[in-house]
Write a protein that holds these residues in place. Sequence first.
Motif, PDB file in Angstrom:
ATOM      1  N   TYR A 188      17.311 -17.439 -47.968  1.00 40.58           N
ATOM      2  CA  TYR A 188      16.150 -16.655 -48.415  1.00 40.58           C
ATOM      3  C   TYR A 188      16.304 -15.182 -48.017  1.00 40.58           C
ATOM      4  CZ  TYR A 188      11.485 -14.640 -47.715  1.00 40.58           C
ATOM      5  OH  TYR A 188      10.416 -13.795 -47.692  1.00 40.58           O
ATOM      6  N   PHE A 216      16.169  -9.888 -49.421  1.00 39.95           N
ATOM      7  CA  PHE A 216      16.174  -8.538 -48.835  1.00 39.95           C
ATOM      8  C   PHE A 216      17.468  -7.760 -49.051  1.00 39.95           C
ATOM      9  CE2 PHE A 216      13.167 -10.971 -46.088  1.00 39.95           C
ATOM     10  CZ  PHE A 216      12.020 -10.359 -46.564  1.00 39.95           C
ATOM     11  N   LEU A 247       5.833  -8.486 -47.755  1.00 40.26           N
ATOM     12  CA  LEU A 247       6.269  -7.684 -46.608  1.00 40.26           C
ATOM     13  C   LEU A 247       5.465  -6.375 -46.582  1.00 40.26           C
ATOM     14  CD1 LEU A 247       8.527  -8.288 -44.488  1.00 40.26           C
ATOM     15  CD2 LEU A 247       9.861  -6.539 -45.628  1.00 40.26           C
ATOM     16  N   PRO A 248       4.146  -6.497 -46.313  1.00 45.02           N
ATOM     17  CA  PRO A 248       3.290  -5.304 -46.413  1.00 45.02           C
ATOM     18  C   PRO A 248       3.677  -4.191 -45.432  1.00 45.02           C
ATOM     19  CG  PRO A 248       2.066  -7.189 -45.537  1.00 45.02           C
ATOM     20  CD  PRO A 248       3.384  -7.710 -46.010  1.00 45.02           C
ATOM     21  N   ALA A 249       4.321  -4.576 -44.301  1.00 45.61           N
ATOM     22  CA  ALA A 249       4.698  -3.534 -43.330  1.00 45.61           C
ATOM     23  C   ALA A 249       6.130  -3.063 -43.528  1.00 45.61           C
ATOM     24  CB  ALA A 249       4.496  -4.057 -41.907  1.00 45.61           C
ATOM     25  N   HIS A 260      15.658  -4.516 -39.239  1.00 45.03           N
ATOM     26  CA  HIS A 260      15.036  -5.783 -38.829  1.00 45.03           C
ATOM     27  C   HIS A 260      15.412  -6.927 -39.767  1.00 45.03           C
ATOM     28  CE1 HIS A 260      11.984  -8.017 -36.601  1.00 45.03           C
ATOM     29  NE2 HIS A 260      11.595  -8.550 -37.749  1.00 45.03           N
ATOM     30  N   GLY A 302      11.103  -4.813 -34.548  1.00 47.64           N
ATOM     31  CA  GLY A 302       9.864  -5.577 -34.759  1.00 47.64           C
ATOM     32  C   GLY A 302       8.724  -5.024 -33.919  1.00 47.64           C
ATOM     33  N   LEU A 303       9.029  -4.710 -32.648  1.00 43.52           N
ATOM     34  CA  LEU A 303       7.995  -4.149 -31.759  1.00 43.52           C
ATOM     35  C   LEU A 303       7.504  -2.809 -32.308  1.00 43.52           C
ATOM     36  CD1 LEU A 303       9.613  -5.015 -28.305  1.00 43.52           C
ATOM     37  CD2 LEU A 303       7.332  -5.720 -29.035  1.00 43.52           C
ATOM     38  N   ILE A 316       5.319  -3.526 -35.425  1.00 37.91           N
ATOM     39  CA  ILE A 316       4.040  -4.207 -35.172  1.00 37.91           C
ATOM     40  C   ILE A 316       3.003  -3.263 -34.555  1.00 37.91           C
ATOM     41  CG2 ILE A 316       4.234  -5.215 -32.828  1.00 37.91           C
ATOM     42  CD1 ILE A 316       3.488  -7.454 -35.680  1.00 37.91           C
ATOM     43  N   SER A 327       0.042  -4.795 -40.060  1.00 35.65           N
ATOM     44  CA  SER A 327       0.633  -5.962 -40.709  1.00 35.65           C
ATOM     45  C   SER A 327      -0.451  -7.029 -40.825  1.00 35.65           C
ATOM     46  CB  SER A 327       1.807  -6.444 -39.859  1.00 35.65           C
ATOM     47  OG  SER A 327       2.435  -7.529 -40.486  1.00 35.65           O
ATOM     48  N   ILE A 387       3.228 -11.952 -30.661  1.00 29.30           N
ATOM     49  CA  ILE A 387       4.593 -11.744 -31.189  1.00 29.30           C
ATOM     50  C   ILE A 387       5.318 -10.698 -30.322  1.00 29.30           C
ATOM     51  CG2 ILE A 387       3.951 -10.050 -32.973  1.00 29.30           C
ATOM     52  CD1 ILE A 387       6.731 -12.647 -33.350  1.00 29.30           C
ATOM     53  N   GLY A 396       8.955 -10.727 -28.479  1.00 26.63           N
ATOM     54  CA  GLY A 396       9.943  -9.646 -28.516  1.00 26.63           C
ATOM     55  C   GLY A 396      10.468  -9.327 -27.119  1.00 26.63           C
ATOM     56  N   ALA A 398      14.376 -16.317 -30.120  1.00 30.22           N
ATOM     57  CA  ALA A 398      14.774 -15.564 -31.316  1.00 30.22           C
ATOM     58  C   ALA A 398      14.452 -16.342 -32.586  1.00 30.22           C
ATOM     59  CB  ALA A 398      16.262 -15.224 -31.255  1.00 30.22           C
ATOM     60  N   VAL A 421      10.149 -17.005 -34.835  1.00 29.55           N
ATOM     61  CA  VAL A 421       9.580 -16.620 -36.135  1.00 29.55           C
ATOM     62  C   VAL A 421       9.860 -17.707 -37.189  1.00 29.55           C
ATOM     63  CG1 VAL A 421       9.657 -14.131 -35.679  1.00 29.55           C
ATOM     64  CG2 VAL A 421      11.617 -15.230 -36.767  1.00 29.55           C
ATOM     65  N   ARG A 462       6.895 -20.224 -39.135  1.00 29.83           N
ATOM     66  CA  ARG A 462       6.777 -20.495 -40.576  1.00 29.83           C
ATOM     67  C   ARG A 462       6.805 -21.998 -40.865  1.00 29.83           C
ATOM     68  NH1 ARG A 462       8.464 -15.611 -39.651  1.00 29.83           N
ATOM     69  NH2 ARG A 462       8.403 -13.934 -41.199  1.00 29.83           N
TER      70      ARG A 462
HETATM   71  C1  HEM Z   1      14.707 -11.588 -33.416  1.00 33.01           C
HETATM   72  C2  HEM Z   1      14.073 -12.512 -34.083  1.00 33.01           C
HETATM   73  C3  HEM Z   1      13.367 -12.177 -35.376  1.00 33.01           C
HETATM   74  C4  HEM Z   1      13.770 -12.500 -36.642  1.00 33.01           C
HETATM   75  C5  HEM Z   1      14.993 -13.317 -37.009  1.00 33.01           C
HETATM   76  C6  HEM Z   1      12.799 -11.939 -37.559  1.00 33.01           C
HETATM   77  C7  HEM Z   1      12.854 -12.065 -38.936  1.00 33.01           C
HETATM   78  C8  HEM Z   1      11.968 -11.490 -39.830  1.00 33.01           C
HETATM   79  C9  HEM Z   1      12.010 -11.632 -41.264  1.00 33.01           C
HETATM   80  C10 HEM Z   1      13.024 -12.463 -42.048  1.00 33.01           C
HETATM   81  C11 HEM Z   1      10.995 -10.908 -41.778  1.00 33.01           C
HETATM   82  C12 HEM Z   1      10.603 -10.826 -43.257  1.00 33.01           C
HETATM   83  C13 HEM Z   1       9.364 -11.674 -43.452  1.00 33.01           C
HETATM   84  C14 HEM Z   1       9.543 -12.822 -44.404  1.00 33.01           C
HETATM   85  O1  HEM Z   1       9.910 -12.603 -45.549  1.00 33.01           O
HETATM   86  O2  HEM Z   1       9.274 -14.004 -44.000  1.00 33.01           O
HETATM   87  C15 HEM Z   1      10.299 -10.284 -40.683  1.00 33.01           C
HETATM   88  C16 HEM Z   1       9.210  -9.438 -40.795  1.00 33.01           C
HETATM   89  C17 HEM Z   1       8.559  -8.863 -39.728  1.00 33.01           C
HETATM   90  N1  HEM Z   1       8.804  -9.054 -38.398  1.00 33.01           N
HETATM   91 FE1  HEM Z   1      10.313 -10.152 -37.624  1.00 33.01          FE
HETATM   92  N2  HEM Z   1      11.828 -11.304 -36.834  1.00 33.01           N
HETATM   93  C18 HEM Z   1      12.134 -11.423 -35.498  1.00 33.01           C
HETATM   94  C19 HEM Z   1      11.407 -10.951 -34.425  1.00 33.01           C
HETATM   95  C20 HEM Z   1      10.282 -10.162 -34.544  1.00 33.01           C
HETATM   96  C21 HEM Z   1       9.536  -9.617 -33.435  1.00 33.01           C
HETATM   97  C22 HEM Z   1       9.860  -9.896 -31.967  1.00 33.01           C
HETATM   98  C23 HEM Z   1       8.538  -8.864 -33.966  1.00 33.01           C
HETATM   99  C24 HEM Z   1       7.452  -8.078 -33.285  1.00 33.01           C
HETATM  100  C25 HEM Z   1       7.383  -7.827 -32.017  1.00 33.01           C
HETATM  101  C26 HEM Z   1       8.655  -8.918 -35.403  1.00 33.01           C
HETATM  102  C27 HEM Z   1       7.845  -8.252 -36.293  1.00 33.01           C
HETATM  103  C28 HEM Z   1       7.925  -8.302 -37.660  1.00 33.01           C
HETATM  104  C29 HEM Z   1       7.072  -7.559 -38.561  1.00 33.01           C
HETATM  105  C30 HEM Z   1       5.955  -6.585 -38.171  1.00 33.01           C
HETATM  106  C31 HEM Z   1       7.468  -7.898 -39.858  1.00 33.01           C
HETATM  107  C32 HEM Z   1       6.884  -7.349 -41.176  1.00 33.01           C
HETATM  108  C33 HEM Z   1       5.695  -8.174 -41.562  1.00 33.01           C
HETATM  109  C34 HEM Z   1       4.885  -7.501 -42.661  1.00 33.01           C
HETATM  110  O3  HEM Z   1       5.441  -6.804 -43.493  1.00 33.01           O
HETATM  111  O4  HEM Z   1       3.682  -7.714 -42.663  1.00 33.01           O
HETATM  112  N3  HEM Z   1       9.712  -9.714 -35.715  1.00 33.01           N
HETATM  113  N4  HEM Z   1      10.912 -10.662 -39.507  1.00 33.01           N
END
Ligand code: HEM
Length: 276
Positions: free
Chosen positions: A41, A46, A64-66, A82, A127-128, A131, A136, A146, A150, A183, A186, A190
């Motif tokens: 996916y 992406f 992916l609003p953010a 990210h 991600g930090l 967020i 978001s 979340i 991190g 790690a 996330v 889901r």
């Molecule tokens: C290291 C492990 C992580 C992986 C593998 C990961 C993976 C992803 C993926 C694939 C997306 C796209 C969303 C989707 O299509 O489902 C995403 C979005 C996002 N992630 Fe992560 N993530 C991780 C850790 C984190 C952490 C620790 C944070 C915050 C502290 C974070 C914050 C976000 C945010 C803010 C978005 C955007 C959401 C939006 O657009 O509303 N992620 N992440």
Amino acid sequence: MNDAVLSTTVLRPFDTRRAVNLAVTTWFSIAAIGHGIFLAYILAVFYPPIAQSGLHGLQGLDHLPAGFREGDTLGNLAAVAHVLLAAIVIGGGPLQLVPAVRRHAPTFHRWLGRSYLLAAVISSVGGLYMIWTRHSIGNLWSQITISVDGVLILVFAFLALRNVMAGRIAEHRRWALRLFMAASAVWFLRVALMGWATLTGGWGIDWESFTGPFVYALGVGQYLVPLAMLQWYFHCQKRDAGHRAQLAFVSTLVPLTVFMAIGIFAATMGMWLPRI
Ligand code: HEM
């Protein structure tokens, strides 16, 4: 009947240590398949738009609003890094844990390990940043929970690296496994969300605002449950671990694995496949 008699008469014919290993191997095989689907996916959704439009690649993605803000170059860079590095985290994590890979391809294991560690650290920092600088989905509780994940990723990555550099391989293995759980939180989120929605019709979930009792529980459950199960597994592996503890572990892991399999199926059909 005392404990010793019970374990010889009732549990003796059943090798609980083997049952633990079988349950964990089954859990891992199903989790690895689920990670593979999430990886497909990420690569399909992406990578092409980013390859085509660079930092503008995440513009206008509904789910992916953010992902993109006009004029915020640093934030857009964080978002692009990210999701690109998420592929290494989600694809590389399970591969690092396959014993045959470690045994037969130690150089590959070392290089993938370094890439995984770096990808997890940069992904977490990105991600930090996202967020706390962009709005978001979810509320302050989701932002805090979340963010704790991190920080856990950064701490576990540091400890896994420090121990392997000092040659403490058993300690390294334990911290690397904790890093994998944090790690992949996330991914657990889901899968658990979609599994729960399938079984209960979405009790405790407000899909519009992404709030509600189940969402709040999942905020911490996404890493606390996997980490607690891992700690319990470490205990069951000890030489002096009791049969009862091992049996209780298997009895907990089996239903969790069934739940995870339902969640993977539901997330694939409802969340990932329709967007590929
Ligand atoms: C290291 C492990 C992580 C992986 C593998 C990961 C993976 C992803 C993926 C694939 C997306 C796209 C969303 C989707 O299509 O489902 C995403 C979005 C996002 N992630 Fe992560 N993530 C991780 C850790 C984190 C952490 C620790 C944070 C915050 C502290 C974070 C914050 C976000 C945010 C803010 C978005 C955007 C959401 C939006 O657009 O509303 N992620 N992440």
